[in-house]
Design a protein around this motif. Sequence first.
Motif: not given
Length: 275
Positions: A166-174, A240-253
Amino acid sequence: MDKKGKALVTGANRGLGKAIALELVSRGFDVIAGVRNPDTAIDLLEQARSLPGTLVLERMDMAALGDYQPPADLRILVNNAGYRGPYLPIEEAGMDEWRRTFDTNFFGLIDLTRRAIPALRNHGHGLICNIGSLGAYVPLPFYSIYRTSKVAVAALSEGLRIELAPFGVRVIEIPIGGVDTDMLRTGIAHRPPEAIEYELYRPMAQSQAAMSETARTNALAPEIAARNVVDEMFRPGPLRRACDPNAVNGLPHIDATTEEERLQGMLQKFGVESA
């Protein structure tokens, strides 16, 4: 959110934290680099000197923040500092090790974040970026201390995202899956877990050591990972966002499977049946 202003990066003296700090400075941000010992980060000052933004070192022990207060004009908080100790069976891991891990990875993160929220909220467009671990979503033996601290960060990120929206503060996890840092090079991807010293757990620990090739071979250079992290700061999308190949493949799984399915899959890899 404006692509300028003041940012605070913890654990910025080396590895991914250092690379994120420099990437933000290269994009014109004024960065506070939180480090336990400023003497270990003199080269960081030198590297930032010719970049468009500015960088200052701030002595910061996440396990003992004292009376530190983030600046009133803070725009970005990057919770990157972390500690990972030995890979032990749970019954052999003393409570001091649990407390040491959580003091840095979770309680220190919470304390700094709660102090930063008023400044971020007052701007109406702040950002909190929590650096997590893909391992938080993978049931691995001898990894429970570090993993549990990162599971806690994941849950905290979810709560923060809802409360601060509600305060316009975004939160992301990598969630990091494999970045070529000291933590990876001294971790289970490059050596057997300490659990191998315990006879009862030795067979599983030996199997664990043999399964680490993927994280080692797919590790991304910190500078590239940092560029990806900062890109995600200004990109709409999921928590949740990926920044590396293992996370790119792992998060969808992870998104496509249940916790029980992942647990059973891991039991099968180790050749054991659930009790």
